[in-house]
Design an enzyme around this catalytic site. Sequence first.
Site, mmCIF file in Angstrom:
data_model
loop_
_atom_site.group_PDB
_atom_site.id
_atom_site.type_symbol
_atom_site.label_atom_id
_atom_site.label_comp_id
_atom_site.label_asym_id
_atom_site.label_seq_id
_atom_site.Cartn_x
_atom_site.Cartn_y
_atom_site.Cartn_z
ATOM 1 N N ASP A 108 189.358 41.311 55.627
ATOM 2 C CA ASP A 108 190.346 42.379 55.781
ATOM 3 C C ASP A 108 191.720 41.805 55.463
ATOM 4 O OD1 ASP A 108 191.296 44.925 56.255
ATOM 5 O OD2 ASP A 108 190.661 45.006 58.348
ATOM 6 N N ASP A 109 192.668 42.692 55.226
ATOM 7 C CA ASP A 109 194.021 42.243 54.917
ATOM 8 C C ASP A 109 194.729 41.706 56.153
ATOM 9 O OD1 ASP A 109 194.196 44.782 56.094
ATOM 10 O OD2 ASP A 109 195.651 45.563 54.664
ATOM 11 N N ASP A 112 195.452 43.389 63.495
ATOM 12 C CA ASP A 112 196.607 43.791 64.295
ATOM 13 C C ASP A 112 196.219 43.739 65.768
ATOM 14 O OD1 ASP A 112 198.688 45.197 65.609
ATOM 15 O OD2 ASP A 112 199.142 46.334 63.812
#
Length: 173
Positions: A108-109, A112
């Site tokens: 994933d980028d 969070d």
Amino acid sequence: MSDHRLPHEKGFHISWDQIHRDSRALAWRLDGQGPDDGAWRAVVAITRGGMAPAMIVSRELDIRTVDTISVKSYHAGGGKADKQRDAEVLKSPDAELMGDGTGILIVDDLVDSGKTLELVRELYPNAHFATVYAKPKGRPMVDTFITEVSQDTWIFFPWDMALQYVEPYRGKD
């Protein structure tokens, strides 16, 4: 003195060149780390943000089997409706390919809060989770990442941005 900046004012702007460099660095960090004599069986991108990094990682590591898992964890309605909610899987990768996740590299980028990765980790507990960027709350969900940013930093990815003219800071001539 309190900080009265808007969320976008504590931004970390990522260019296409930067995401490419950082995704290649992620690939280098993952090279030879898979469970099958250092190899990975497949790359699974968490859509949509993980697609560009996963493509770069799969290219760099010569992994030809690539799939996606689509997870939605944000409601984007504007204003107060923009809040995080429970994550849900909208599209799963090939079940036969995945098994329990052994030998699978999930990319994933950004992590969070960690809610998305927590859900995917429950489904594939033996997969290896890699993100390009990590925030402190979600960091325990990631096995490998490149850059950590503060929890209150908003990351602006190139696929979310458009180039436009900006007025000079000190006004016009």
